[in-house]
Scaffold this motif. Structure first.
Motif, mmCIF file in Angstrom:
data_model
loop_
_atom_site.group_PDB
_atom_site.id
_atom_site.type_symbol
_atom_site.label_atom_id
_atom_site.label_comp_id
_atom_site.label_asym_id
_atom_site.label_seq_id
_atom_site.Cartn_x
_atom_site.Cartn_y
_atom_site.Cartn_z
ATOM 1 N N LEU A 104 0.836 -1.205 0.000
ATOM 2 C CA LEU A 104 0.000 0.000 0.000
ATOM 3 C C LEU A 104 0.873 1.258 0.000
ATOM 4 N N LEU A 105 1.954 1.243 0.741
ATOM 5 C CA LEU A 105 2.871 2.387 0.748
ATOM 6 C C LEU A 105 3.502 2.585 -0.635
ATOM 7 N N ARG A 106 3.750 1.505 -1.336
ATOM 8 C CA ARG A 106 4.281 1.629 -2.712
ATOM 9 C C ARG A 106 3.250 2.282 -3.628
ATOM 10 N N ILE A 107 1.980 1.948 -3.426
ATOM 11 C CA ILE A 107 0.912 2.613 -4.188
ATOM 12 C C ILE A 107 0.880 4.091 -3.834
ATOM 13 N N ALA A 108 0.981 4.405 -2.546
ATOM 14 C CA ALA A 108 0.976 5.807 -2.114
ATOM 15 C C ALA A 108 2.126 6.581 -2.755
ATOM 16 N N ALA A 109 3.305 5.961 -2.831
ATOM 17 C CA ALA A 109 4.456 6.613 -3.460
ATOM 18 C C ALA A 109 4.197 6.861 -4.948
ATOM 19 N N ALA A 110 3.528 5.926 -5.594
ATOM 20 C CA ALA A 110 3.202 6.114 -7.008
ATOM 21 C C ALA A 110 2.236 7.282 -7.177
ATOM 22 N N VAL A 111 1.227 7.363 -6.324
ATOM 23 C CA VAL A 111 0.279 8.487 -6.377
ATOM 24 C C VAL A 111 1.027 9.802 -6.198
ATOM 25 N N SER A 114 2.580 10.629 -9.515
ATOM 26 C CA SER A 114 1.521 10.906 -10.484
ATOM 27 C C SER A 114 0.483 9.802 -10.354
ATOM 28 N N GLY A 115 -0.763 10.171 -10.349
ATOM 29 C CA GLY A 115 -1.813 9.156 -10.277
ATOM 30 C C GLY A 115 -1.675 8.108 -11.375
ATOM 31 N N ARG A 116 -1.132 8.509 -12.495
ATOM 32 C CA ARG A 116 -0.967 7.578 -13.618
ATOM 33 C C ARG A 116 0.110 6.532 -13.361
ATOM 34 N N GLU A 117 0.903 6.747 -12.310
ATOM 35 C CA GLU A 117 1.940 5.756 -11.978
ATOM 36 C C GLU A 117 1.399 4.592 -11.153
ATOM 37 N N VAL A 118 0.143 4.682 -10.740
ATOM 38 C CA VAL A 118 -0.473 3.539 -10.069
ATOM 39 C C VAL A 118 -0.860 2.559 -11.170
ATOM 40 N N THR A 119 -0.132 1.460 -11.213
ATOM 41 C CA THR A 119 -0.309 0.493 -12.298
ATOM 42 C C THR A 119 -1.104 -0.714 -11.830
ATOM 43 N N ALA A 120 -1.565 -1.475 -12.796
ATOM 44 C CA ALA A 120 -2.243 -2.734 -12.480
ATOM 45 C C ALA A 120 -1.305 -3.665 -11.717
ATOM 46 N N ASP A 121 -0.018 -3.601 -12.020
ATOM 47 C CA ASP A 121 0.960 -4.434 -11.307
ATOM 48 C C ASP A 121 1.041 -4.054 -9.829
ATOM 49 N N LEU A 122 1.079 -2.751 -9.530
ATOM 50 C CA LEU A 122 1.113 -2.313 -8.128
ATOM 51 C C LEU A 122 -0.153 -2.741 -7.391
ATOM 52 N N VAL A 123 -1.296 -2.559 -8.023
ATOM 53 C CA VAL A 123 -2.566 -2.948 -7.421
ATOM 54 C C VAL A 123 -2.618 -4.468 -7.253
ATOM 55 N N GLY A 124 -2.175 -5.194 -8.267
ATOM 56 C CA GLY A 124 -2.139 -6.656 -8.184
ATOM 57 C C GLY A 124 -1.235 -7.142 -7.065
ATOM 58 N N ALA A 125 -0.086 -6.477 -6.896
ATOM 59 C CA ALA A 125 0.837 -6.849 -5.818
ATOM 60 C C ALA A 125 0.198 -6.599 -4.453
#
Length: 182
Positions: A104-111, A114-125
């Motif tokens: 979840l922290l990796r998703i937060a860092a992507a946000v 840029s919101g566009r950096e939240v990838t399906a791979d990050l969400v899947g992980a």
């Protein structure tokens, strides 16, 4: 000194507090959002974990006031306190958090980037580590909201105290009374 005259002593109303007093009509919904995101009952993410996400994003944004504040707020609500907050902020990949929170922290860092950096791979992980759609949603919203709060504080050039004790006292107030009392 703030970029605009907030009509108050910045030393007694540092960071976001001055702008909130300057525009109470905008402070109300901003405080309500923080209350909902960080303090209201949540089925799985603790207030300390949600504050940790806010502190982490604020650190990535180099917002001294928000990072110091939310680090103290997280520390006050996490079993190992500031030690854990510092470990997460230093290196999330080795910090002693659950694999789900790390994802979840990796998703937060992507946000934060840029919101566009939240990838399906990050969400899947994150899902592979047990994160629910609600946890993913709330992580993205906390990260996005704190990018806004950070830019609000830094965009107005507000003062951030250096004394960690000031943030610890604020943490006591937030933990006891929430953001509505701010």
């Amino acid at each position: 000194m703030a970029h605009i005259d907030l009509g108050l002593d910045e030393k007694t109303h540092p960071g976001i507090n001055g702008p909130m007093l300057y525009r109470p009509e905008t402070a109300k919904p901003l405080n309500e959002l923080a209350e909902v995101l960080l303090r209201t009952p949540h089925p799985t993410l603790t207030p300390g974990e949600r504050e940790l996400i806010a502190a982490y994003v604020s650190g990535l944004n180099e917002c001294a006031f928000c990072c110091s504040s939310h680090s103290a707020f997280a520390a006050a609500q996490l079993p190992t306190g500031m030690e854990l907050v510092d470990q997460v902020r230093r290196d999330v990949s080795t910090a002693p958090v659950s694999d789900k929170l790390r994802a979840l922290l990796r998703i937060a860092a992507a946000v934060q980037r840029s919101g566009r950096e939240v990838t399906a791979d990050l969400v899947g992980a994150a899902r592979a580590e047990g994160a629910t759609d609600l946890e993913i949603h709330d992580t993205v919203l906390i990260a996005a909201a704190f990018c806004m709060y950070n830019r609000y504080v830094d965009g107005l050039g507000t003062w951030a105290p250096q004394d960690p004790e000031m943030y610890a006292r604020s943490a006591e107030q937030i933990v006891a009374h929430g953001y509505h009392a701010s």
